[in-house]
Design a protein around this motif. Sequence first.
Motif, PDB file in Angstrom:
ATOM      1  N   ASP A   1      -3.174  -3.080  -2.254  1.00  0.00           N
ATOM      2  CA  ASP A   1      -3.506  -2.116  -3.300  1.00  0.00           C
ATOM      3  C   ASP A   1      -2.668  -2.430  -4.537  1.00  0.00           C
ATOM      4  O   ASP A   1      -1.880  -3.385  -4.556  1.00  0.00           O
ATOM      5  CB  ASP A   1      -3.247  -0.687  -2.799  1.00  0.00           C
TER       6      ASP A   1
ATOM      7  N   THR B   1      -9.028   2.279  -4.176  1.00  0.00           N
ATOM      8  CA  THR B   1      -7.584   2.463  -4.286  1.00  0.00           C
ATOM      9  C   THR B   1      -7.167   3.835  -3.777  1.00  0.00           C
ATOM     10  O   THR B   1      -7.922   4.810  -3.865  1.00  0.00           O
ATOM     11  CB  THR B   1      -7.111   2.277  -5.735  1.00  0.00           C
TER      12      THR B   1
ATOM     13  N   GLU C   1      -3.989   4.633  -4.862  1.00  0.00           N
ATOM     14  CA  GLU C   1      -2.907   4.842  -5.832  1.00  0.00           C
ATOM     15  C   GLU C   1      -3.371   5.820  -6.912  1.00  0.00           C
ATOM     16  O   GLU C   1      -3.513   5.478  -8.092  1.00  0.00           O
ATOM     17  CB  GLU C   1      -2.494   3.503  -6.431  1.00  0.00           C
TER      18      GLU C   1
ATOM     19  N   CYS D   1       0.861  -1.194   0.000  1.00  0.00           N
ATOM     20  CA  CYS D   1       0.000   0.000   0.000  1.00  0.00           C
ATOM     21  C   CYS D   1       0.894   1.239   0.000  1.00  0.00           C
ATOM     22  O   CYS D   1       0.981   1.958   1.006  1.00  0.00           O
ATOM     23  CB  CYS D   1      -0.928   0.009   1.212  1.00  0.00           C
TER      24      CYS D   1
ATOM     25  N   ALA E   1      -0.564   4.652   1.196  1.00  0.00           N
ATOM     26  CA  ALA E   1      -1.313   4.684   2.453  1.00  0.00           C
ATOM     27  C   ALA E   1      -0.878   5.865   3.305  1.00  0.00           C
ATOM     28  O   ALA E   1       0.306   6.206   3.381  1.00  0.00           O
ATOM     29  CB  ALA E   1      -1.104   3.390   3.222  1.00  0.00           C
TER      30      ALA E   1
ATOM     31  N   CYS F   1      -6.373   0.510   9.872  1.00  0.00           N
ATOM     32  CA  CYS F   1      -6.688  -0.452   8.822  1.00  0.00           C
ATOM     33  C   CYS F   1      -7.347  -1.702   9.394  1.00  0.00           C
ATOM     34  O   CYS F   1      -6.762  -2.393  10.238  1.00  0.00           O
ATOM     35  CB  CYS F   1      -5.418  -0.823   8.063  1.00  0.00           C
TER      36      CYS F   1
ATOM     37  N   TRP G   1       0.216  -2.047  -6.092  1.00  0.00           N
ATOM     38  CA  TRP G   1       1.458  -1.574  -5.490  1.00  0.00           C
ATOM     39  C   TRP G   1       2.586  -1.307  -6.472  1.00  0.00           C
ATOM     40  O   TRP G   1       3.593  -0.700  -6.117  1.00  0.00           O
ATOM     41  CB  TRP G   1       1.931  -2.571  -4.432  1.00  0.00           C
TER      42      TRP G   1
ATOM     43  N   HIS H   1      -8.677  -6.677  -4.290  1.00  0.00           N
ATOM     44  CA  HIS H   1      -8.138  -6.261  -2.993  1.00  0.00           C
ATOM     45  C   HIS H   1      -9.231  -5.909  -1.972  1.00  0.00           C
ATOM     46  O   HIS H   1      -9.854  -4.859  -2.092  1.00  0.00           O
ATOM     47  CB  HIS H   1      -7.188  -5.044  -3.097  1.00  0.00           C
TER      48      HIS H   1
END
Length: 260
Positions: free
Chosen positions: A121, A147, A149, A55, A58, A65, A123, A117
């Motif tokens: 994520d 996400t 990202e 992640c 994050a 989480c 990654w 997921h």
Amino acid sequence: MNEIDALQLPGFATPVRRPRRLLTQNSRLKAIGVYNWTLPALRARLPDGQTITTCPAAGVCAAVCYARAGAYTWPSVRQRHLANLAYVVEDLTGWEQAMRAELRQPRFARDTWVRVHDSGDFWSDPYTEAWLAIMNASPHVQFYAYTKEVLRFKRIVEPARPPNFHWVYSLGGKEDTELNPAVDRVADVFPTEEAIHAAGWHSQKDDDRLAVLGPAPVGMSANNLKTQKRRQGNRTLGEWQASLRRRRSSVRWPLPAKDP
């Protein structure tokens, strides 16, 4: 039949158990007929000592989480998620082919939804591109994801979006400032369901797919985990991340004195 086979992967001192079935169903998603693919949350150390950050974007979400507590910490669950990650890291092409083959099985013949997921994520670039190839090869399946990202998606996914891929950008990450809620579909975690409605947001409580199909912006209530709820307090993750960003930007480190 065992769900996982032992396999000696290159660079690994001991065999890693490779999943035979890649897609599973947790209790919540099973209730609505959705399959899911999962990685370890935040980061994980592989058997060869390599640490993978799953992640990368994050932010404050890491402190609360849900995938780092409860059933996700059970040894059998952690082993399964680690096996998933090891497969992707050591044999991305083989994993992609296996995922394509699995999605051609009769149980995924029609009206299938896959959440990419419920932990972890997108990654890396190659991993994200592999998922896009899987989606394009599986037009009979609908895929969706939350996400953080943002930059990766705007660079790789948005310009070549598969028509069967739906996503929502989840607030509480380091790339929140790259989002424009007037353009981008966003979701935030609120302390309670009542707080979602009070803010005029739309809950996905009745069906997780509402995060990508229902009205926006999307709210979800925090999981009932005492430590995490205490840390979050009465703010959303997006508000918490913005507050942290403001505090950090207000810090002015003193410059070193010039030599005489």
